[in-house]
Each structure stands twice: as C-alpha cells, then as structure tokens.
Write a protein that holds these residues in place. Structure first.
Motif, short mmCIF file in Angstrom:
data_model
loop_
_atom_site.label_atom_id
_atom_site.label_comp_id
_atom_site.label_asym_id
_atom_site.label_seq_id
_atom_site.Cartn_x
_atom_site.Cartn_y
_atom_site.Cartn_z
N UNK A 1 -8.34 8.14 -6.49
CA UNK A 1 -8.47 6.77 -5.98
C UNK A 1 -7.84 6.61 -7.44
N UNK A 2 -7.50 7.23 -8.87
CA UNK A 2 -7.37 6.79 -10.15
C UNK A 2 -5.87 6.80 -9.50
N UNK A 3 -5.26 8.39 -9.31
CA UNK A 3 -3.50 8.60 -9.54
C UNK A 3 -3.08 7.54 -7.62
N UNK A 4 -3.80 6.94 -7.12
CA UNK A 4 -3.25 5.80 -5.69
C UNK A 4 -3.53 4.52 -6.95
N UNK B 1 0.84 -1.41 0.25
CA UNK B 1 0.30 0.05 0.09
C UNK B 1 1.06 1.19 -0.28
N UNK B 2 2.20 1.14 -0.14
CA UNK B 2 2.70 2.16 -0.31
C UNK B 2 2.99 2.75 -1.43
N UNK B 3 3.17 4.42 -1.45
CA UNK B 3 3.09 5.22 -2.71
C UNK B 3 4.36 4.84 -3.19
N UNK B 4 5.39 4.42 -3.15
CA UNK B 4 6.47 4.89 -4.00
C UNK B 4 7.48 3.50 -2.93
N UNK B 5 9.14 3.29 -4.05
CA UNK B 5 9.21 2.48 -3.32
C UNK B 5 10.57 3.02 -2.05
N UNK B 6 10.47 3.43 -1.56
CA UNK B 6 10.60 4.58 -0.77
C UNK B 6 9.85 3.92 0.77
N UNK C 1 -3.95 18.57 -9.85
CA UNK C 1 -4.37 16.43 -9.66
C UNK C 1 -4.28 16.01 -7.97
N UNK C 2 -5.22 15.70 -7.06
CA UNK C 2 -5.03 15.48 -6.21
C UNK C 2 -4.44 13.51 -5.54
#
Lengths: 76, 521
Positions: free
Chosen positions: B395-398, B285-290, B390-391
């Motif tokens: 959902x689409x961004x996530x 569920x993380x946003x990126x690799x970091x 863009x927020x």
C-alpha cells in the motif's frame, strides 16, 4: 517452440507463457515487450515481421506466435 | 448542439430514436446517416461538405486498394512487386489528401505565423496574415478514423467495404463525431451495421450511462470550470498554492468532463444497440505516466500505437539499428534508442493533435521525456526493489506512486490549460513564490468564484465517482449488479442520479454554459 519460450522468458520470466492466452488483451505484455519480441523473433527465425503482423491475435499466446512464425517461414 | 444540451437530450435524440424505431430495417442505416448529417449541419453548416468528401475519398481508396489486393493475389512475381508499389502509392495518396485538408485547416495559421517569425529572425522578407478558419465538427477525430480504415485495408487486416452507406455511417455516426472515441472499423462495424431494433434493456442501460455522464459533466466539471477560469484568466493575480489548486481543479474538470462526455456518447450508442469502445479506464489508478496514457483517451493512444509506434518500431532503419545495437552496444541501449525513435513521433503527434499551439507540443514532449526517463531508470528501479525486498503492490509503495503520478499529471495539465507556453511557464514558476498552504483554510478559496456549497457538491461528487471507479478497478460489473437489486433500491439510484443532476447541476444564474472541451480539438 523452445527457442520462442526462451526469447519470451528473457523479456519477462515472471509470466507463465504456456498457459496465458491473452498476453496482449490483458496487457501482460506491453508495447515495448512486443517490439523487443518482434526483433528477437526476426533474428532467431530469420523472418521479417511488418507492422501489419502486430495484432493481438498474433501475440496473445505462444501458440499464436508460433503459428505466425510458421506462416512467415513458409512464405519465405 | 452538444450531447449535454437540452436540445440534444430532449429533442434530437428522442426524434432520432423514434424515426430509427419506426423505419423498416433496411432503411435504419440511412436514418442514422440522416440524423448524423443533420447533427453535423447544426454544428458546422456547409462544412458538412468536408465530411462527405472524406467519406467518398475513404470509400474509394478502400475499394481501389481491395481491387489491387485481388490483382496481386493472381499476379506473377514481377507483377506482384509493381502492384505492391502501386498499393503503397494509393494509400499515400489517401493519407496525403486527408492530412493535407486537416493541416491546411487546423495548422495553417500556426505554420504561417511561425514561418514568418523564422523569416524575420533571418531578415527574410516574408509576412503571413492569419486567416479566419472555422473547423468542421470532429475533423481531428474522423480524419484519424478514415486513415485507420485505409491503412487496415492496405495491411489486409480488413476487407474494404463496398457499401457507401456503411462507410458513411462509420465516419459520421452522430454520437461519436464530436468527441470520439476514435473507432477502428474492425471494432465497431459489426454493431454499427446490425440495425438491430430498439430494446427496452438497451434504452435503460443507455439512459443510465447518459445520466451518469451528465452528473460528471454538469455537477462536477462545470462547477470546477468556474475556479479554473477565475485563476487561469487572471493568472498574474495568483501564485503559490492557488495555482496548484487551479491546476488540480482543471485536471479533475478535464477528467469529469471528457469521461462524462464519453459516457454520454457510449450511452447514446447503446440505445441504438451500437457498442462503442471505452475511452477511459480509471486513469488515476495507473502505476506511472505510461500506464496513465494506457487508461486516458485510450482510443487516441491505441491509434498512435498502431499507426505510428509499431510501424516506426519495425521500419527498416530501426530494424537495422536493432541488429547493430545488440551486437555493439548491448540490449539496454538498443532498447533505449529504439524506444526514443518510436516514441518521439507518437508524443509529438499527440501534442500537435490537440491543436496548433506550442503549449500542446510542449505537453507532448513533457510526456515523451517522462516516459523515456521511466524506461532509462527501469533496471535501477527493479534492482532497488529487489535489494530492499520491496513488494511494489504494498500500500505505501502504491501511495507513493499515486502521489508521483498526480504531480506529473497536474503539472502537465497546468501547461495544457494555460493560454500559451509562456503563460504556462510563468504560472509554474509562480507556484514557488510565497507558497502558503494555510491559504487553503483561511477562506481565500471562496474568492475563486464558487461558494462553500459548491465545494461540498464537488467533494461529494468526486467521492461518488471515486467509489464507482474503485469498483470498476476491482472489476465489479456495476450495471449488471444494479439490475439484480430490488426494484425500490434500483429506482432510488436512478432517480437519485437524475435529481442530483437537476438539483445540483451547475446551470442557471451564476453559472455559464460550458462547451465540451474535447469538441474544440
């Protein structure tokens, strides 16, 4: 204290620093934020912060940071 | 003997609990040490000497450092400087010995063979014959814990423990010696030394966590292991989407296996009233690799952050650069260089820690590169989001972030699992040869060692784990919630889980006993 808030807001102005009490524990401030903060504080207050100082208790709130800065100034 | 074996679950653990329960409180620590050393002996025999040696060294260095700290506090300014230097030398001595043992055992062949290749390249006469070395159980885990303890005493974050019993228990506690979590003394010492009596509530919570871990390991991971082994062992026979399927299967296997083992470890700890740190926090569920690495193998990440990333970030040379950079090249480039200098050793060590293989070093460098690209592009990303209104929570961004993260993680795990870097590169390239998604639906998947029922069990199992992870992400306290459910429903869940492990566990005919992956690191 105002100078410290200024530094913090420059790193991320979307955080309510005066209210937050768990900046590190709740991962509001990440490790990159912390190292930027350390170098800014060192320059602004002419103090040295070692790796041993980088513990959540010293960075969880502005009050904690301020107490650490005061202690380091006294130790100079 | 690992945590998922019947010997551990039905003989060793109950015996340890009974002896612990009936021992007088002051002897409970020794009971735990006794069982921990027995556990170690059953896995590594006489190599137990290494653990005992590490314990004695760590204990002694801690006391030595503490003595010097007291001396320093009462000394004059000039003497203080000398003592400071002495403290540093004592710490270095401890670290060099511990790392020396680890390197000589774990990396000797790797260093020797690579040195001999370099020598050959330059026509220097040097040859190296690999030595057969058996590693002591959990050496990569307890060495990091021991170093962390010594550094914390050096930094005066904690006081040295003068009780050898406590140091021995901290380094050997059997539930975590094999797979971690890598504990900080300040986190675990209190509960570890409490020697609190067994409580029914703890036994219930602990058993539930163990069964949950078994479910992830035996029902899901061990089934996926068959697919992974089939493709990775005969990689030359496969290409296109099957390689992607195998890499995805390995990613899920590793998560279910490692997080499942940690569930068993934490559950066992809970039974003894010991709270061990969590090692996973819904990494996908993380946003990126970091962010992924802040949620995956958390205690290893925290160790690298505290003992490598921060010390490098505040080292004299980096501080000098910070001052110079801010005046001459601006904040952005100063941050980029500082991050690169501090992150490089972190990711190099992360790769090497997993084992003496170039593919592991590549794996570390892969994440280093991706995280650096993320830092480099961060201002552009923010600008784009701002300009296009863009927020990032939409959902689409996530969903896009999730797809990107999955591509990153699955690719990384492909190289991590491949038998060598050369094979990893070959497998990665073969993805783009004859890429036919239709293979997924024409029955080809059933040639990978498992049948339709196995696929169904994996699918349903993954859905259950996903549901639990989603609830955890929403901060739902599941165990507590379960306790407030009516007795029949509650027990249905308990029995359902146990029966699922018994009925759907991948053991017996057609399956192999799969060792814990991280125990091999």
């Amino acid at each position: 204290m105002d100078k410290l808030l200024e530094i913090l807001n420059e790193i991320d102005d979307s955080i309510d620093y005066e209210a937050e009490q768990a900046l590190i524990d709740d991962q509001i401030l990440d490790s990159f934020g912390v190292i930027t903060l350390v170098s800014e504080i060192e320059e602004a207050y002419d103090i040295e912060l070692e790796a041993a100082c980088i513990v959540p208790e010293n960075f969880n709130s502005t009050q904690a940071m301020w107490a650490m800065i005061q202690k380091k100034i006294e130790e100079k | 003997m690992a945590y998922h074996t019947t010997l551990f679950l039905f003989v060793f653990l109950p015996l340890a609990l009974i002896c612990y329960h009936f021992a007088p409180q002051k002897w409970r620590g020794y009971v735990l040490i006794g069982f921990s050393y027995l556990f170690f002996w059953m896995n590594s025999k006489e190599l137990l000497a290494y653990l005992i040696g590490t314990t004695l060294l760590t204990h002694h260095i801690g006391i030595w450092l503490d003595g010097l700290t007291i001396k320093e506090a009462n000394a004059e300014a000039e003497e203080k400087k000398q003592i400071k230097k002495q403290r540093k030398r004592v710490l270095l001595l401890g670290i060099v010995i511990l790392l020396g043992v680890l390197i000589s055992m774990k990396y000797q062949n790797f260093i020797g063979l690579n040195a001999s290749r370099v020598a050959e390249h330059f026509s220097i006469r040097y040859s190296f014959d690999p030595v057969a070395i058996v590693l002591p159980l959990g050496i990569s885990f307890y060495t990091l814990q021991a170093i962390g303890y010594m550094v914390d005493v050096y930094w005066k974050k904690i006081e040295a423990d003068y009780s050898l019993e406590k140091t021995a228990l901290f380094l050997s506690f059997f539930p975590q010696i094999m797979e971690g979590p890598i504990c900080r003394y300040s986190d675990t010492a209190d509960t570890l030394y409490k020697k609190s009596p067994l409580k029914l509530e703890n036994l219930q919570h602990g058993s539930l966590r163990i069964v949950w871990g078994l479910f992830k390991k035996i029902v899901i991971a061990d089934r996926l292991a068959v697919v992974v082994k089939t493709v990775f062992d005969s990689y030359a026979d496969y290409h296109g989407i099957i390689i992607v399927v195998a890499a995805l299967a390995y990613t899920i296997q590793l998560y279910m296996e490692f997080s499942g083992a940690i569930d068993m470890v934490i559950g066992t700890g809970v039974m003894f009233g010991v709270k061990l740190p969590e090692n996973f926090r819904q990494p996908f569920f993380a946003e990126n690799a970091s962010g992924f690495w802040r949620r995956w193998h958390i205690t290893l990440g925290v160790w690298f952050k505290e003992y490598i990333f921060y010390p490098v970030s505040v080292s004299k040379i980096v501080k000098k650069w910070n001052r110079y950079g801010r005046k001459n090249v601006g904040k952005y480039w100063t941050k980029i260089v500082t991050s690169a200098v501090a992150l490089f050793p972190v990711w190099l060590c992360n790769g090497i820690w997993h084992g003496p293989r170039w593919s592991y070093i590549f794996y570390g460098m892969y994440y280093f590169t991706l995280i650096m690209i993320g830092i480099l592009l961060e201002p552009i990303r923010k600008k784009v989001l701002q300009t296009l209104h863009i927020n990032p929570k939409q959902l689409w961004y996530r969903a896009l972030q999730f797809v990107k993260l999955m591509v990153i993680v699955i690719t990384g795990e492909l190289f991590f699992r491949a038998d060598s870097l050369r094979i990893g590169v070959r497998m990665f390239r073969s993805i783009f040869q004859d890429f036919q998604p239709s293979i997924l639906f024409d029955g080809n998947l059933l040639n990978l060692g498992i049948d339709n029922l196995d696929f169904m069990v994996i699918l349903v199992g993954c859905m259950i784990v996903l549901l639990v992870d989603l609830m955890k992400e929403k901060k739902v306290a599941l165990t507590e919630k379960l306790e407030h459910w009516r007795l029949p429903i509650r027990w249905s869940v308990y029995y359902g889980l146990i029966l699922a492990v018994i009925i759907f566990g991948a053991y017996g005919e057609g399956y192999q006993v799969i060792d814990l992956i991280y125990a091999g690191f």
